[in-house]
Each structure stands twice: as structure tokens, then as C-alpha cells.
Design an enzyme around this catalytic site. Structure first.
Site, PDB file in Angstrom:
ATOM      1  N   CYS A   1      -4.815   8.133   9.415  1.00  0.00           N
ATOM      2  CA  CYS A   1      -4.874   7.592  10.773  1.00  0.00           C
ATOM      3  C   CYS A   1      -4.515   8.650  11.804  1.00  0.00           C
ATOM      4  CB  CYS A   1      -3.905   6.417  10.900  1.00  0.00           C
ATOM      5  SG  CYS A   1      -4.505   4.929  10.098  1.00  0.00           S
TER       6      CYS A   1
ATOM      7  N   LYS B   1       0.833  -1.209   0.000  1.00  0.00           N
ATOM      8  CA  LYS B   1       0.000   0.000   0.000  1.00  0.00           C
ATOM      9  C   LYS B   1       0.867   1.259   0.000  1.00  0.00           C
ATOM     10  CE  LYS B   1      -1.506   1.647   4.063  1.00  0.00           C
ATOM     11  NZ  LYS B   1      -1.273   3.035   4.452  1.00  0.00           N
ATOM     12  N   ASN B   2       1.890   1.285   0.871  1.00  0.00           N
ATOM     13  CA  ASN B   2       2.663   2.525   1.013  1.00  0.00           C
ATOM     14  C   ASN B   2       3.636   2.757  -0.133  1.00  0.00           C
ATOM     15  OD1 ASN B   2       1.234   3.056   3.276  1.00  0.00           O
ATOM     16  ND2 ASN B   2       2.863   2.501   4.722  1.00  0.00           N
TER      17      ASN B   2
ATOM     18  N   ASP C   1       5.041   1.156  12.116  1.00  0.00           N
ATOM     19  CA  ASP C   1       3.817   0.449  11.705  1.00  0.00           C
ATOM     20  C   ASP C   1       3.767  -0.983  12.259  1.00  0.00           C
ATOM     21  OD1 ASP C   1       3.166   2.703  10.337  1.00  0.00           O
ATOM     22  OD2 ASP C   1       3.706   1.929   8.363  1.00  0.00           O
TER      23      ASP C   1
ATOM     24  N   ARG D   1      -8.426  -0.201   4.957  1.00  0.00           N
ATOM     25  CA  ARG D   1      -7.635   0.825   4.263  1.00  0.00           C
ATOM     26  C   ARG D   1      -6.301   0.264   3.801  1.00  0.00           C
ATOM     27  NH1 ARG D   1      -6.981   5.878   7.820  1.00  0.00           N
ATOM     28  NH2 ARG D   1      -5.516   6.174   6.141  1.00  0.00           N
TER      29      ARG D   1
ATOM     30  N   ARG E   1       0.178  15.327  12.907  1.00  0.00           N
ATOM     31  CA  ARG E   1       0.821  14.948  11.640  1.00  0.00           C
ATOM     32  C   ARG E   1       0.918  16.213  10.768  1.00  0.00           C
ATOM     33  NH1 ARG E   1      -1.241   9.109   9.550  1.00  0.00           N
ATOM     34  NH2 ARG E   1       0.737   9.181   8.442  1.00  0.00           N
TER      35      ARG E   1
HETATM   36  C1  EPZ Z   1       4.344   7.082   6.078  1.00  0.00           C
HETATM   37  O1  EPZ Z   1       3.555   8.146   6.598  1.00  0.00           O
HETATM   38  C2  EPZ Z   1       3.443   5.871   6.029  1.00  0.00           C
HETATM   39  N1  EPZ Z   1       2.315   6.152   5.165  1.00  0.00           N
HETATM   40  C3  EPZ Z   1       2.965   5.507   7.434  1.00  0.00           C
HETATM   41  O2  EPZ Z   1       2.228   4.309   7.346  1.00  0.00           O
HETATM   42  C4  EPZ Z   1       4.182   5.283   8.320  1.00  0.00           C
HETATM   43  O3  EPZ Z   1       3.751   5.081   9.650  1.00  0.00           O
HETATM   44  C5  EPZ Z   1       5.127   6.492   8.282  1.00  0.00           C
HETATM   45  O4  EPZ Z   1       5.471   6.797   6.894  1.00  0.00           O
HETATM   46  C6  EPZ Z   1       6.411   6.287   9.050  1.00  0.00           C
HETATM   47  O5  EPZ Z   1       7.095   5.178   8.538  1.00  0.00           O
HETATM   48  C7  EPZ Z   1       2.442   6.058   3.847  1.00  0.00           C
HETATM   49  O6  EPZ Z   1       3.502   5.757   3.309  1.00  0.00           O
HETATM   50  C8  EPZ Z   1       1.230   6.285   3.027  1.00  0.00           C
HETATM   51  P1  EPZ Z   1       6.312  10.635   7.932  1.00  0.00           P
HETATM   52  P2  EPZ Z   1       4.066   9.655   6.510  1.00  0.00           P
HETATM   53  O7  EPZ Z   1       6.105  11.889   7.144  1.00  0.00           O
HETATM   54  O8  EPZ Z   1       4.765   9.870   5.248  1.00  0.00           O
HETATM   55  C9  EPZ Z   1       6.532  14.020  11.295  1.00  0.00           C
HETATM   56  C10 EPZ Z   1       0.445   2.840   7.814  1.00  0.00           C
HETATM   57  O9  EPZ Z   1      -0.042   2.325   8.846  1.00  0.00           O
HETATM   58  N2  EPZ Z   1       6.331  14.989  10.197  1.00  0.00           N
HETATM   59  O10 EPZ Z   1       7.589   9.905   7.765  1.00  0.00           O
HETATM   60  O11 EPZ Z   1       2.917  10.502   6.854  1.00  0.00           O
HETATM   61  C11 EPZ Z   1       5.243  13.242  11.586  1.00  0.00           C
HETATM   62  O12 EPZ Z   1       4.388  13.991  12.400  1.00  0.00           O
HETATM   63  C12 EPZ Z   1       0.864   4.299   7.790  1.00  0.00           C
HETATM   64  O13 EPZ Z   1       0.540   2.221   6.745  1.00  0.00           O
HETATM   65  C13 EPZ Z   1       6.465  16.329  10.463  1.00  0.00           C
HETATM   66  O14 EPZ Z   1       6.773  16.760  11.585  1.00  0.00           O
HETATM   67  O15 EPZ Z   1       5.107   9.648   7.706  1.00  0.00           O
HETATM   68  C14 EPZ Z   1       5.762  11.993  12.226  1.00  0.00           C
HETATM   69  O16 EPZ Z   1       5.986  12.248  13.583  1.00  0.00           O
HETATM   70  C15 EPZ Z   1       0.521   5.026   9.047  1.00  0.00           C
HETATM   71  N3  EPZ Z   1       6.251  17.225   9.442  1.00  0.00           N
HETATM   72  C16 EPZ Z   1       7.103  11.768  11.517  1.00  0.00           C
HETATM   73  O17 EPZ Z   1       7.435  13.016  10.904  1.00  0.00           O
HETATM   74  C17 EPZ Z   1       5.916  16.803   8.184  1.00  0.00           C
HETATM   75  O18 EPZ Z   1       5.760  17.672   7.300  1.00  0.00           O
HETATM   76  C18 EPZ Z   1       7.055  10.662  10.450  1.00  0.00           C
HETATM   77  O19 EPZ Z   1       6.106  11.005   9.468  1.00  0.00           O
HETATM   78  C19 EPZ Z   1       5.792  15.425   7.926  1.00  0.00           C
HETATM   79  C20 EPZ Z   1       6.006  14.537   8.951  1.00  0.00           C
END
Ligand code: EPZ
Length: 421
Positions: A116, A22-23, A306, A398, A121
Site C-alpha cells: 500500500c 492477514k498480518n 490501520d 488483499r 516505506r
Molecule cells: C505492518 O507494516 C502492517 N503490515 C501494516 O498493515 C501496518 O499498518 C503497520 O505494520 C503498522 O502497524 C503487515 O503486518 C503485513 P512498520 P510494516 O515497519 O511492518 C517506518 C494493513 O493495512 N519504517 O511498523 O511495513 C515506516 O515507514 C497494513 O494491513 C522505517 O522507517 O510497518 C512507517 O512509518 C498496511 N524503516 C513505520 O516505520 C523501516 O525499515 C511503521 O512501519 C521500516 C519501517
């Protein structure tokens, strides 16, 4: 509302194939509009977030068809650069369309994404990365208007945190920029490499994915692309943990062992027997398990956030105390609170959860607050005595394709009842 009714206690045994990731498919679908072309994506999971992405593509004017696990996208007809709020809210990954729409149209109008609830976020890293390529933003009445009036130009992006989504947005947008872009402190998750491989098929000159520095030097457009999506490492981890929780033995076909290394390492340390071949991983959890090594989540190559709820489900009945530290999201222990209703012994303090294994869990009614929490509750229910009911507002679907059928094929006793609202 989906109501999962599980009669626990059966060890899961048999052989299953892991679904496509999915990701990985979500950012790749967004990237498919970068240039006017026809894309064929193979091994796509039929899950709700992928259907939401198909709806966004259609709303932008693309033609999208699904044929089994193949998705055909024709982006030559794209004619809009705005995504309505209702579509944006359906998932977090909708925000990856910002980079691709901007790259294709020179402007984009989106709203903040849904997805989620795992704590805050924010989207600041996405905006900073695109800003370094010359994009300008205005946010009014909840709408984010993004423009690159003079076109995107290559630049140096230093991500303050290796965000997966921000890295993907920057990679996609940079393909359309004039000149070279360097993304430093980039995320290194396997899905980033899959996106790089897809962008190369589209004609992009891009290197470095999988390391913390990615270089992009533009794109020489092609007319047609065919691409196979990588296997889903978190769906794979879910099935391995399901076997471990229930004292079962399964063969997981199609998984990439390197992608699952942090999870298999932890399961082995808990006493599971694992064999990792080039095309399958087998796990046997026939003997009693003991506590997990310290599980501290973080950006790749650390333990994936995850999989944290899934491994915690395994620790619930393992002898001794297991410590989980959640470093990626500020609020990702909803499952732990629900596990307690099944008789689990868990102490939560801030970002740390201490799980002391109990001899037995018993069935109860629990609520899935997010996708992986929902899956973890199913695993706990499968290892509990009696009947567990998991109430799910659509989170599990999802990210998992036909998980009920897959688990039943391994001997689980469960059914999904649909409650119409
Ligand atoms: C991706 O989300 C995945 N989703 C998530 O999978 C996964 O948990 C996450 O990466 C971490 O591995 C998809 O790929 C669709 P991040 P993403 O931006 O890209 C902070 C699942 O269950 N952050 O790496 O949203 C954020 O708040 C899902 O399949 C900022 O501060 O994750 C978090 O604490 C859930 N500012 C950390 O970074 C930003 O602009 C990691 O988020 C962006 C993120």
C-alpha cells in the site's frame, strides 16, 4: 478493477465471525521455511496477499497446498534463495522473506517490496537489524543481495523505531543465529506474539514477544508443525465500525477483546454500547453518536494506524468535531479526501485531520487508494443516502476475505462488478 456498488442506509444487524489475521499469517508463512519441515496453518484468510505469499513459497521450491482455510507448506524441497521482482512488488510483507531465506540458505536475493502507498516505506531498519546479526548487503540494479558468509551470529539489536516488519525479520533470522540475540525497542503488536508462538512450535527458544525486549536463543528443529492463526483485529474493527456507521447492532464472533481495546474504547466514547465476552463482542449503535476522543495513531498499544480510516468513517456523521493525528505513516489520509466527495466536512493539515460530523452523507463515486482506505469508503457508502460507487484496483481483496458476502449477510445492499482490463 473491482467496482463496488453500494445502496446505503441499511443499519447492519446480525452475527459474523472474524477471519484469520492477514498480518499474522504473512510473516508466519515466511518463517515456515526457516528449517526443512512440514507446516499446517489453520484459520488462514483467503486473501490476495496470502496468495502472493504462497506464490513466493512455490517459487523458492516449496510445495504449497490450500484446503479451505488450511494451508500446507512443505519446505523440505526449498532449492532457491532469490525472489523475482514481480513477486516482491505484490505486497510489502514479501520483505519478511529476507530474514527467513537468509537464515535457511546463508544468502538471499530480493528487490524492494511493493504494498500500500502510505507515504515513504523505507527498509533501513530491516537491514540494520539483520546487519547486527552478521548479514552484509549489496544493492545493484535494484537487487538487494544479502549474505552471511560466516553464518548468522547472535547479537544485540536496538531498533530505532519499533517497526513491525523489522521486528519480525529480526526474530526469524535470529532463530538460525549462533548464540543469543536480544531485540530491544521491538514492536509489541499482537501479531508479534503470534509469530513467537509459531516459532516456538518450530523449536525456537524465544521469549518476550508482547514486551519491548525479545530474546532468542536458537532453534532445535522439528519435522512437522500445526498452528492456528489468531483472529484479524483490523477486520474485526472494520465490522464493528460498519455497525457503528450505520446505526446497527452486530455480534462479532471469534474476536479477541484485548486486541481490539483501542477501537472499542473509542467507539464506546462515541456513544456505542459494547459488550465484550470471551468469545464475542457485541456492539449497538442505535442512538446518535458524538465525536471521537482524540485519535492519535502510534505503535502498539497506541491506536492502530490501520483502524484510523475506519474510525474516521464513523466520525463523519457523529455530532461535533473529531481530531485524528496520524503518526505512523506520512501519507495516510487518502480516504479523507474521498470522504469529502460524499459530503463529509474534513480539514487536513499535515498529519492532522479534523472531521466535523454532518447530518447526512450522499452517494458519489470514490476511489480506493489503499486497503484500509478502501474498506473505510465502503463503510461511508453504507451510511450514505443513495448509491456510492467505490472503484478499487484490487486493494480491498488483499486483506479482506469475502467482505461483500459478510456485509450482505448483515443486511447491506451491495454488489461487486468486475471490469476486465
Ligand atoms: C505492518 O507494516 C502492517 N503490515 C501494516 O498493515 C501496518 O499498518 C503497520 O505494520 C503498522 O502497524 C503487515 O503486518 C503485513 P512498520 P510494516 O515497519 O511492518 C517506518 C494493513 O493495512 N519504517 O511498523 O511495513 C515506516 O515507514 C497494513 O494491513 C522505517 O522507517 O510497518 C512507517 O512509518 C498496511 N524503516 C513505520 O516505520 C523501516 O525499515 C511503521 O512501519 C521500516 C519501517
Amino acid at each position: 478493477m473491482e467496482i463496488w456498488r453500494i445502496r446505503g442506509g441499511n443499519p447492519l444487524c446480525g452475527s459474523v465471525r472474524v477471519q484469520g489475521a492477514k498480518n499474522s499469517v504473512l510473516p508466519i508463512m515466511a518463517a515456515s521455511i526457516l528449517i526443512p519441515c512440514r507446516t499446517e496453518l489453520i484459520n488462514c484468510p483467503n486473501v490476495r496477499d496470502v496468495r502472493a505469499s504462497m506464490d513466493i513459497l512455490r517459487c523458492l521450491g516449496c510445495t504449497v497446498e490450500q484446503d479451505g482455510d488450511v494451508i500446507h507448506i512443505d519446505s523440505r524441497t526449498l532449492c532457491r534463495s532469490a525472489v523475482p521482482d514481480a513477486l516482491m512488488r505484490r505486497m510489502r510483507s514479501s520483505f519478511t522473506f529476507l530474514g527467513s531465506i537468509l537464515a535457511r540458505c546463508g544468502e538471499a536475493a530480493l528487490t524492494r517490496p511493493g504494498g500500500c502507498e502510505l507515504g515513504e516505506r523505507p527498509i533501513d531498519l530491516h537491514l540494520e537489524a539483520l546487519g547486527a546479526l552478521g548479514a552484509r548487503f549489496e544493492e545493484t540494479d535494484g537487487r538487494i543481495i544479502c549474505r552471511a558468509d560466516k553464518g548468522l551470529r547472535g547479537g544485540h539489536i536496538h531498533l530505532r523505531y519499533p517497526s513491525v516488519g523489522a521486528t519480525e525479520n529480526a526474530m526469524i533470522a535470529a532463530c538460525a543465529a549462533k548464540g543469543e540475540t536480544v531485540i530491544a525497542n521491538a514492536a509489541t503488536e499482537p501479531e508479534i506474539e503470534d509469530l513467537q508462538n509459531f516459532l516456538r512450535q518450530l523449536g525456537a527458544e524465544i521469549t518476550g514477544a508482547g514486551t519491548s525486549v525479545i530474546q532468542i536463543r536458537g532453534i532445535s528443529p522439528v519435522e512437522r508443525v500445526g498452528f492456528r492463526i489468531m483472529p484479524d483485529r483490523i477486520a474485526g474493527a472494520t465490522l464493528l465500525c460498519a455497525a457503528a456507521c450505520t446505526g446497527g447492532e452486530i455480534e462479532l464472533r471469534g474476536a479477541v477483546k484485548e486486541h481490539l481495546a483501542p477501537v472499542t474504547h473509542a467507539l464506546r466514547a462515541m456513544g456505542c454500547r459494547l459488550r465484550e465476552g470471551s468469545s464475542a463482542i457485541t456492539i449497538s449503535a442505535k442512538r446518535a453518536l458524538h465525536s471521537a476522543p482524540l485519535i492519535e495513531t502510534g505503535p502498539n498499544p497506541a491506536f492502530p494506524t490501520d483502524a484510523q480510516p475506519l474510525l474516521m468513517a464513523v466520525a463523519l456523521r457523529a455530532a461535533g468535531t473529531s481530531a485524528f493525528i496520524e503518526n505512523v505513516f506520512s501519507d495516510r489520509f487518502h480516504h479523507a479526501e474521498e470522504f469529502r466527495r460524499l459530503g463529509a466536512e474534513i480539514c487536513i493539515e499535515g498529519r492532522t485531520a479534523l472531521v466535523t460530523g454532518v447530518r447526512e452523507l450522499y452517494g458519489a463515486t470514490v476511489v480506493a487508494a489503499d486497503l484500509r482506505a478502501g474498506a473505510a469508503l465502503l463503510l461511508a457508502g453504507l451510511s450514505a443516502r443513495g448509491t456510492t460507487t467505490v472503484l478499487d484496483e484490487g486493494h480491498i481483496g488483499r486483506g479482506y476475505e469475502a467482505l461483500d458476502i459478510q456485509l450482505r449477510s448483515l443486511g447491506a445492499e451491495l454488489e461487486i462488478l468486475h471490469e476486465m482490463r
